[in-house]
Scaffold this active site. Structure first.
Site, PDB file in Angstrom:
ATOM      1  N   ASP A   1     -11.000   2.534   4.563  1.00 41.93           N
ATOM      2  CA  ASP A   1     -11.319   1.100   4.507  1.00 41.93           C
ATOM      3  C   ASP A   1     -12.829   0.875   4.510  1.00 41.93           C
ATOM      4  OD1 ASP A   1      -8.956  -0.381   4.249  1.00 41.93           O
ATOM      5  OD2 ASP A   1      -8.458  -0.120   6.380  1.00 41.93           O
TER       6      ASP A   1
ATOM      7  N   LYS B   1       0.847  -1.208   0.000  1.00 37.79           N
ATOM      8  CA  LYS B   1       0.000   0.000   0.000  1.00 37.79           C
ATOM      9  C   LYS B   1       0.877   1.250   0.000  1.00 37.79           C
ATOM     10  CE  LYS B   1      -3.619  -2.359   2.585  1.00 37.79           C
ATOM     11  NZ  LYS B   1      -4.241  -2.601   3.884  1.00 37.79           N
TER      12      LYS B   1
ATOM     13  N   GLN C   1      -4.083  -1.205  10.010  1.00 38.23           N
ATOM     14  CA  GLN C   1      -3.926  -2.557   9.463  1.00 38.23           C
ATOM     15  C   GLN C   1      -4.393  -3.599  10.477  1.00 38.23           C
ATOM     16  OE1 GLN C   1      -2.893  -3.182   6.236  1.00 38.23           O
ATOM     17  NE2 GLN C   1      -3.423  -5.308   6.643  1.00 38.23           N
TER      18      GLN C   1
END
Ligand SMILES: NC(=O)c1ccc[n+]([C@@H]2O[C@H](COP(=O)([O-])OP(=O)(O)OC[C@H]3O[C@@H](n4cnc5c(N)ncnc54)[C@H](OP(=O)(O)O)[C@@H]3O)[C@@H](O)[C@H]2O)c1
Length: 278
Positions: free
Chosen positions: A117, A50, A94
């Site tokens: 997200d 990412k 994460q």
């Protein structure tokens, strides 16, 4: 019939080019903060990817590698600092977090308009209300991969295996928005094959290596394999790819299907988050 392979890697390049162009046309660069707690090897790979991709596109990526033993309170404070930072438009925490930390509490502490997200209750609620704000990238990836086949989703029978809030549920809601007749199977579903055999579109997102066998798939179906499973034979999906591709009409490979599209659409979500700041 031998299935056509849906090339997620190639499709993702187009999305990334588009995101890059839009960033170049903007006079402000988007800012992304990625928070990684501990040293989970898979998470390190995902975060590295990412970070690399976002830098290639001209996104200002700030990475925060935090100690495995950080307290929940300290982590919440760090997220709150990022929530306040004006030059940060998107925050990724994460997952998974270490066991002593409540994942949900931390994820839910991200401001909804920075939640690239799409995991916070506000963004999930918006999706339920057909008022999409920031939608989980993997779910968006599934829809884009289906559309890339040129098949109209409206009126199709779509079956999803897996009901997680990260993949299964948001894909289900997006498919409903596209006017599919959608069904979710999960670990307590009896006779999964009875459902999957009826599926014009089948999405496997259960994390069970090669769960979907040839005899579970309708001839000509579109099969989207979300699974990423580390096994002795390497990384495999949730679909028995070699055999299922003999009956499916279209199929995504693992790797090279949903994975690269997820990253590309996450980066696209950062642009969308930036728009929300205006
Ligand atoms: N390609 C990507 O970018 C990407 C992104 C995210 C996830 N993934 C992969 O996608 C897979 C699913 O991820 P996730 O986060 O959604 O997983 P998860 O949170 O573990 O959820 C798995 C879901 O599958 C269901 N399930 C488990 N075993 C089953 C079985 N034998 N039969 C039917 N359903 C079963 C579970 O049912 P219950 O609810 O009843 O427990 C659950 O709903 C994993 O392999 C993950 O690595 C890939």
């Amino acid at each position: 019939m031998v299935a056509k392979i849906i090339d997620g890697k190639e499709l993702s390049k187009k999305i990334l080019e588009d995101v890059k162009k839009k960033i170049q046309q903007n006079n402000q660069k988007p800012g992304l903060a990625i928070v990684l707690v501990g040293n989970n090897p898979a998470s390190e790979i995902y975060v590295g990817l990412k970070e690399k991709k976002s830098k290639e596109l001209g996104i200002n990526c700030e990475r925060y590698d935090l100690d495995e033993l950080i307290s929940e309170e300290e982590l919440l404070n760090r997220v709150d600092e990022l929530n306040q930072k004006k030059d940060i438009h998107g925050i990724v925490v994460q997952l998974p977090l270490p066991q002593h930390i409540n994942d949900e509490l931390v994820v839910n502490s991200v401001l909804p308009h920075k939640d690239v997200d799409g995991f916070t209750p506000v963004n999930q609620g918006n999706l339920v209300n057909d008022n999409n704000m920031l939608v989980p990238a993997t779910a968006r990836a599934c829809i884009e991969l289906i559309k890339s086949t040129g098949t109209e989703i409206k009126g199709k029978n779509a079956v999803i295996i897996g009901r997680s809030k990260i993949v299964g549920k948001p894909v289900f809601l997006l498919l409903l928005q596209e006017n599919a007749t959608a069904t979710i199977c999960h670990s307590k579903t009896k006779n999964i094959a009875k459902h999957t055999k009826n599926a014009d579109i089948l999405i496997a997102a259960c994390g069970v290596p090669k769960l979907v066998k040839k005899d579970m798939v309708k001839e000509g179906a579109i099969v989207i394999d979300v699974g990423i499973n580390r096994t002795d034979e390497g990384i495999v999906g949730d679909v028995d790819y070699e055999n299922v591709k003999e009956v499916a009409g279209h199929i995504t490979p693992v790797p090279g299907g949903v994975g690269p599209m997820t990253i590309a659409l996450l980066l696209d979500n950062i642009l969308q988050a930036m728009e929300l700041h205006k």
